[in-house]
Design an enzyme around this catalytic site. Structure first.
Site, short mmCIF file in Angstrom:
data_model
loop_
_atom_site.label_atom_id
_atom_site.label_comp_id
_atom_site.label_asym_id
_atom_site.label_seq_id
_atom_site.Cartn_x
_atom_site.Cartn_y
_atom_site.Cartn_z
N HIS A 24 32.68 42.62 28.15
CA HIS A 24 31.73 41.87 28.97
C HIS A 24 30.72 42.88 29.51
O HIS A 24 31.10 43.83 30.19
CB HIS A 24 32.46 41.15 30.11
N ARG A 53 27.28 39.11 30.90
CA ARG A 53 28.64 38.96 30.39
C ARG A 53 28.64 38.85 28.87
O ARG A 53 29.44 39.48 28.19
CB ARG A 53 29.30 37.73 31.02
N ASN A 64 35.45 37.80 24.35
CA ASN A 64 36.89 37.91 24.61
C ASN A 64 37.64 36.59 24.36
O ASN A 64 38.77 36.44 24.79
CB ASN A 64 37.13 38.37 26.05
N HIS A 79 38.29 46.00 31.66
CA HIS A 79 37.57 44.90 32.31
C HIS A 79 37.52 45.10 33.81
O HIS A 79 38.38 45.75 34.41
CB HIS A 79 38.28 43.57 32.02
N TYR A 98 44.49 33.19 25.20
CA TYR A 98 43.21 33.17 24.48
C TYR A 98 43.11 34.34 23.51
O TYR A 98 43.85 35.32 23.63
CB TYR A 98 42.04 33.15 25.47
N THR A 129 41.88 37.37 22.46
CA THR A 129 41.18 38.49 23.06
C THR A 129 40.65 39.48 22.02
O THR A 129 41.16 39.58 20.90
CB THR A 129 42.11 39.25 24.02
N THR A 130 39.67 40.26 22.47
CA THR A 130 39.11 41.34 21.65
C THR A 130 40.20 42.34 21.25
O THR A 130 40.27 42.78 20.11
CB THR A 130 37.99 42.05 22.45
N GLU A 180 42.48 45.34 33.91
CA GLU A 180 41.60 44.48 34.73
C GLU A 180 41.59 45.05 36.14
O GLU A 180 42.59 44.98 36.84
CB GLU A 180 42.15 43.05 34.73
N TYR A 237 34.30 32.92 36.23
CA TYR A 237 35.08 31.74 35.87
C TYR A 237 34.54 30.44 36.46
O TYR A 237 35.11 29.38 36.23
CB TYR A 237 36.55 31.92 36.27
#
EC number: 3.5.1.15
Length: 319
Positions: free
Chosen positions: A22, A64, A71, A117, A165, A167-168, A179, A289
């Site tokens: 991002h 982003r 991502n 992140h 999800y 993710t990269t 994070e 989000y």
């Protein structure tokens, strides 16, 4: 515990450190750019460590993403999409990353990827785990948590049938999300950058020790398992009508019980949590989000164990 009961794991030779997945999460951007110029602090004997800027166009614009969230597009459909002129930039970039560091799910994929992140939420230095049966990564997280103690280092487990999800970092055999917050988008804070830098250092130290033959006995860590995403209250026009309550703001990882305040309307009405069990909210009021209709994530606390592991092939200079 005798070493005969250890599970042999292959050495970890190829490691990548991703920043800028991002483009407005600047700790990873700054660190990766620095390490591309001077990578001495991330190099370790017996392994290749590659710092890599994943979304350079978003980094240049300090946003982003350009077309869609990088991502979220490392699924078979997007990785297999035919490249045409109007394909989203991030989907094309995902395919390039998969070619360099993958292919995802293959023996040729990188062993380990740290994906760096930032969050605007008060999550501290958080590690994100994708697979509850990944003994190697659980052992690494146990090592990092001990190295950082007494400072907290929560582990978020995103293993979930519908909420996980693509993710990269999922290109790698062992994906590690890092994070760190709170930090505003488009801002770099020295304390947050330092926290991220230490997490990466301890992770790389663990890999080197593992490759050199150090055995890691069985361990157990506390994790927060994702259970549900909670949206803001909305009106019939789908507009947000209540904001995070002051008593919930910045309380990531703290217990939330039935009757505790969640939201506050602009008329002063308090909307409380209704639930039978204690939950541990995180990603509270995360700026990125709002577009995903997510006010916070509900998690539950649980224990995860990893088996006794050792490297199946020792480095020559340690034998």
């Amino acid at each position: 515990m005798t070493s005969s009961s250890a599970v042999d794991k292959p050495p970890v030779r190829r490691v990548a450190i991703f920043g800028g997945t991002h483009g407005n999460e600047l700790s990873g951007v700054f660190l990766v750019k620095h390490w591309q110029e001077n990578g001495a602090e991330i190099q370790r004997t017996g392994m290749e460590v590659k710092p890599f800027l994943t979304n350079p166009r978003a980094v240049k614009k300090c946003t982003r993403y350009i077309d869609c969230d990088l991502n979220r597009v490392f699924d078979p459909d997007n990785l297999g999409r035919t490249v045409v002129e109007d394909i989203p930039y991030e989907v094309r970039r995902a395919q390039e990353i998969n070619q360099i560091f993958g292919p995802k799910g293959s023996d040729d994929a990188y062993d380990l990827i740290f994906d760096l992140h930032n969050t605007t939420s008060n999550m501290g230095g958080t590690l994100i785990l994708e697979n509850s049966r990944d003994d190697f990564t659980i052992q690494m997280f146990h090592y990092i948590k001990n190295a950082l103690a007494p400072e907290r280092c929560p582990v978020l487990l995103i293993e979930h049938p519908s909420l996980k999800y693509a993710t990269t970092r999922s290109v790698a055999k062992h994906p590690v999300g890092v994070e760190v917050g709170p930090q505003p988008q488009g801002v770099v804070r020295a304390d947050i950058l330092d926290k991220m830098r230490k997490i990466v250092k301890h992770g790389l130290d663990f890999v080197q020790l593992f490759n050199e033959g150090k055995e890691f006995p069985p361990c157990t860590i506390e994790v927060f398992k994702i259970m549900e995403k909670v949206d803001y209250p909305r009106n019939k026009n789908d507009e947000v009508i209540a904001i995070i309550h002051p008593k919930l703001q910045d309380q990531d990882w703290q217990p939330l019980n039935n009757g505790d305040p969640l939201f506050l309307t602009l008329d002063g009405e308090v909307i409380a949590y209704k639930g039978d069990c204690t939950i541990y909210p995180t990603f509270i009021n995360e700026a990125a989000y709002y577009e995903k209709k997510q006010a916070f994530v509900k998690t539950v606390k649980m224990k995860l164990s990893a088996k006794h592991i050792r490297c199946s092939v020792l480095d020559q200079n340690t034998t």
